[in-house]
Write an enzyme that holds these catalytic residues in place. Structure first.
Site, PDB file in Angstrom:
ATOM      1  N   VAL A 258       0.872  -1.178   0.000  1.00  0.00           N
ATOM      2  CA  VAL A 258       0.000   0.000   0.000  1.00  0.00           C
ATOM      3  C   VAL A 258       0.907   1.225   0.000  1.00  0.00           C
ATOM      4  CG1 VAL A 258      -1.849   1.232   1.155  1.00  0.00           C
ATOM      5  CG2 VAL A 258      -1.743  -1.268   1.285  1.00  0.00           C
TER       6      VAL A 258
ATOM      7  N   ASP B 282     -17.553  -6.804   8.880  1.00  0.00           N
ATOM      8  CA  ASP B 282     -16.255  -6.691   9.570  1.00  0.00           C
ATOM      9  C   ASP B 282     -16.042  -5.272  10.070  1.00  0.00           C
ATOM     10  OD1 ASP B 282     -13.838  -7.536  10.602  1.00  0.00           O
ATOM     11  OD2 ASP B 282     -12.752  -7.235   8.738  1.00  0.00           O
TER      12      ASP B 282
END
Length: 956
Positions: A603, A714
């Site tokens: 990332v 989640d």
């Protein structure tokens, strides 16, 4: 092997020689005062005459410095060449040792015609308290010649010895280039001054002085028999021993007298006398006195109905051991103060009662409205030796709250007719109060989405209007003034198979009436929906699994309602990506730095420069090389989901890169990273209003997802991102499909892994994921935020969490948490998902709290730290409502009312305009004091946070 450059006049060979050195191991009881080999620069020693001793600087094969002094004036008569060292500090030593390493040439190997030749040289010393000779100057003297001055200095030196070589080298050795170093050691003492000079006298030899080391011996620091003896310098005479008294250590005491050792001139400890032994209660193990730890510290308790969470800090004293464990003793206070009795066997300790390695435990199944005393004991492997075990205890007294009754354990079937079943049941094992009524929930087997609830004040009743020859599921729960307990387990009973014609007609009539009532109910619901949403929520029965219908790419859809489309419904996953995500040319993206690692690759962050748009900083998720087509599809799954959302509290997708490598997903950049990490780094730094603002933003984003028909699955603080303005945004939609790689997803059920600590019970047990299960997760997120990123359920195992939640345990309120927020958490954690609030109701409630900060003043509990509730928004009349204030009232509330007129003259007549002010604006209106500027800017920053997180109050 050291290489020596041996340089001289024409009679010496100008070359380098490899010399074999006899290595002398320097033990720990040797202390160097001088080592010519360790000096990096020139030694700076003084030679007389100047054409005598010559310093040669070289390095060996390891680039270590070599300082060699050489002299070889054998062709001249009457040689007297002196070499003086610098001043050498003795450091208190009375006897020192001088180690010389040198080479010397055999006079017989020299060419004929030499004037003189010696095979020895002399070594001298001169003691002084300063760095110079006391009776003479190293420079030219007055009234005497240079020769006289030199002779005067040399006369002050005392001869140590004449040094001869064991082995000398010849011209043949020069050809082989291998010469053995001579090593000679001399001792010097007793010394009485602070330091001394050394001097070397050559009377006509051919010498290379390779190294000079001056050292003294000492008896090094020693621990023996539980006593420590410090570094000791020996006496000057070999026959003398220096007595040293040791100090007992590690909780030990002298046996009869203080232990003693004797230091010899060779630096050896001799003649031990006496010893130390461990104090009572301590045991000697591996040379250390190990004892029991002190009592645990900072013990606190959190009471949740009939459960108590105990937490403490490690003892101040560990006893010198690392095997500390903790025991918990539970005692119940008898009525009327008649004493204490141990808690019964029904009381449960999670994870255990004895041998705890963690500093926390949950005690469950206590009696309601009862006083308890807990003893927390710290022990280790030698605790049994301690005479006074009370020093290892700390006591806590707690009182349990009113609690809901325990579950009904037995439901019995009585007479069963064609349309009725008689039921009876026993009172709960722990009523925890007076039973007010019972609820009986029943439904036809395999039809649990549609059920009926009836009530009874007795422990029996007849359930009627059932279908003949049908199996029904029954569950019973009790209610006290503290609320409902949990439902019993499921009991299956069947009606009689016989059905008469009369019964058929009666049943048909019932069905007709039911249809009529359903139509009336539908009309009422429709009218309610048209009347618009209202704040506040009720615990009435809701349908948490209601789904919005739509038609998109082969799906039904209500007109004008935007809904979520599952990318799995597309035959070609690439079609979903390109329909919902914009393709970005890779040339518009620059990767500047790596900020983390994702499931599929790195990332990164960097600028995105789209034509005609302002450059913006973005986050870039990359797909690592060597991926399979399946991995590529899973990677782009998140973009297919994210691209369907457009909300200020949902992470924004900027686009994807699929036509070049690496494949990328481009999202907006969130400067402060994940919410849990951000809160841990800034523990206690925010006001409650700021924290509520963050929670409001998260709830607003989840309301939008719920309205879209999307279930996150989640929701956790780790999956919330925070930007520089403290705006919170929901993210990580890719993980919500399976959760296989989530480290928190340790409990496997059908279809994947589940993050147990954040997941609703029905989702764990039956995989029923709905917006209502997301509400449960939101309650956990609220707890994480108010505890500044603490781990839910602390160090309890996942299995213990499942069991505790199933038995009605709920997380206690965090420190300094307002009651209103904790009540909302508890509502989110209702066992019946139909009793949980919906996200639009949560948003409305949080808006009310933000607009009325007074409602946040009552705390669940308090702590010793300074409360960070509000930033002094209370005015003189006690009104806490920021949004209803004038500029004058706001300035008065922060004690800056003196500036009211200046603000008005500057055009700042409303809080909306003030929220845009900067420090420069404050100086411009006349606020020049730095302290006042800081106080006003702090209040303005809080306004901005509230505004940023309240802009989503409009239903998008």
């Amino acid at each position: 092997m050291k290489t020596i450059v041996f340089t001289s006049q024409e009679y010496m060979l100008c070359s380098s020689f490899e010399m074999v050195e006899d290595h002398c191991n320097t033990e720990c009881n040797y202390v160097n005062l001088l080592d010519s080999r360790s000096v990096m620069g020139d030694l700076g020693w003084v030679a007389y005459p100047k054409n005598g001793w010559e310093e040669i600087g070289e390095v060996d094969e390891d680039y270590a410095p070599i300082h060699t002094y050489q002299v070889c004036r054998v062709m001249e008569q009457n040689q007297n060449n002196w070499l003086h060292t610098n001043w050498i500090l003795t450091e208190g030593a009375q006897r020192v040792y001088i180690e010389l390493k040198f080479t010397l040439r055999d006079c017989n190997s020299l060419p004929g015609g030499v004037g003189t030749c010696k095979e020895t040289f002399n070594m001298y010393y001169y003691e002084t308290d300063g760095g110079e000779l006391e009776d003479g100057d190293m420079g030219d003297g007055e009234g005497i010649t240079e020769e006289e001055d030199r002779a005067l200095k040399e006369s002050q030196y005392i001869k140590i010895d004449t040094i001869a070589a064991d082995e000398s080298f010849t011209e043949l050795d020069l050809g082989d280039r291998v010469m053995k170093l001579n090593t000679e050691v001399r001792d010097l003492g007793p010394l009485t001054r602070k330091g001394f000079f050394l001097a070397f006298q050559d009377l006509g030899a051919c010498i290379a002085l390779v190294s000079v080391r001056v050292f003294y011996k000492r008896c090094p620091f020693l621990v023996k028999s539980l006593a420590e003896f410090s570094d000791t310098i020996p006496a000057s005479e070999a026959s003398q021993l220096v007595e040293v008294v040791g100090r007992c250590i590690n909780n030990s005491l002298p046996l009869y007298e203080p232990p003693r050792m004797h230091c010899s001139t060779e630096g050896e400890w001799l003649v031990p006398i006496g010893k130390c032994v461990c104090q009572p209660g301590f045991e000697e193990i591996l040379g250390s006195c190990q004892g029991p730890p002190s009592a645990p510290r900072n013990a606190i308790s959190n009471v949740n109905e009939t459960s108590v969470f105990l937490e403490w800090s490690v003892p101040m004293e560990s006893g010198g051991r690392k095997d500390i464990r903790y025991n918990v003793l539970c005692r119940q206070v008898l009525p009327d103060g008649r004493g204490l009795e141990e808690c019964g066997p029904n009381v449960r300790f999670l994870p255990r009662q004895v041998g705890l390695s963690n500093t926390s435990v949950m005690v469950a199944d206590l009696q309601s409205h009862t006083n308890y005393s807990f003893l927390l004991e710290a022990i280790n492997g030698v605790s049994e030796l301690a005479k006074d075990r009370t020093k290892q205890y700390v006591s806590l007294n707690v009182t349990t709250n009113q609690a809901a009754p325990s579950p009904v354990s037995v439901v019995r079937k009585g007479h069963a007719g064609k349309s009725s079943i008689a039921l009876s049941w026993a009172e709960p094992d722990r009523p925890n109060g007076i039973i007010l009524e019972y609820e009986i929930k029943y439904f036809e087997k395999e039809q649990d989405s549609s059920y009926t609830i009836i009530k009874s004040r007795e422990t029996e009743m007849v359930v009627e209007s059932l279908k003949p020859s049908s199996v029904y599921i029954f569950q019973v729960r009790a209610r006290t003034s503290a609320g409902y307990g949990t439902f019993s387990r499921r009991f299956e009973f069947q009606t009689s198979p016989y059905l008469t014609a009369t019964s058929e007609r009666a049943q048909a009539s019932i069905v007709a009436v039911a249809i009529t009532l359903a139509l009336v109910l539908l009309a009422v619901v429709a009218g309610f929906l048209l009347s618009g949403r209202r704040c506040g929520y009720s615990k009435a029965k809701q349908d948490p699994e209601e789904e919005k219908m739509h038609f998109h790419n082969g799906h039904i859809k209500f007109p004008g309602v935007r809904t979520y489309v599952d990318p799995l419904t597309y035959e070609d996953p690439n079609q979903a990506v390109h329909e919902f995500a914009q393709e970005i040319d890779v040339s518009f993206i620059s990767i500047e730095r790596i900020i983390g690692a994702g499931e599929f690759g790195e990332v990164c962050s960097g600028p995105l420069r789209l034509p005609g748009k302002r450059e913006m900083q973005v986050a870039i998720k990359t797909l690592k090389a060597g991926y399979t087509e399946h991995q590529r599809r899973d990677f782009l799954w998140e973009a297919s989901i994210m691209g369907q959302f457009n909300h200020p509290n949902i992470i924004r997708l900027e686009g994807v890169v699929t036509k070049s490598k690496p494949v990328m997903i481009i999202t907006e950049y969130m400067e402060n990273g994940s919410l849990d990490t951000f809160l841990k780094k800034n523990d206690g730094q925010f006001t409650v209003i700021q924290l509520v603002g963050m929670l409001r933003g998260i709830a607003s984003g989840m309301r939008y997802l719920s309205d879209m028909g999307y279930v996150h699955r989640d929701l956790a603080a780790r999956n919330i991102l925070v930007n520089s303005n403290l705006v919170c945004k929901v993210s990580d939609f890719g993980l919500s499909r399976v959760l296989e790689d989530d480290p928190e997803a340790a409990y496997t059920t059908r279809g994947g892994k589940i993050p147990i600590r954040w997941t609703a019970p029905e989702a764990i047990a039956y995989r029923k994921f709905t917006s209502a299960s997301d509400v449960w997760s939101y309650g956990i997120v609220m707890w994480e935020v108010m505890s500044y990123g603490e781990r839910p359920y602390w160090e309890m195992s996942n299995q213990d969490v499942i069991k505790a939640v199933e038995e009605s345990y709920r997380l206690p309120g965090p420190m300094d948490c307002p009651e209103a927020l904790y009540h909302l958490m508890m509502d989110c954690w209702q066992r019946e998902r139909s009793n949980r609030p919906k996200f639009d109701e949560i948003v409305c409630l949080l808006d009310k709290l933000i607009r009325n900060p007074c409602s946040l003043k009552n705390l669940v509990n308090s702590s010793h730290r300074v409360s960070n509730l509000l930033v002094e928004h209370t005015s003189v009349d006690g009104d806490c409502n920021i949004w209803s204030r004038t500029v004058s009232e706001w300035l008065d509330s922060i004690k800056m009312g003196r500036y009211t007129e200046l603000f008005m003259e500057g055009g700042y007549a409303s809080l909306d305009t003030i929220a845009l002010m900067t420090s420069e604006d404050l100086r411009r209106v006349g606020v020049n004091l730095a302290g006042h500027q800081k106080k006003i800017i702090t209040s303005i920053q809080e306004m901005r946070v509230l505004m940023n997180n309240s802009t989503t109050s409009v239903n998008i």
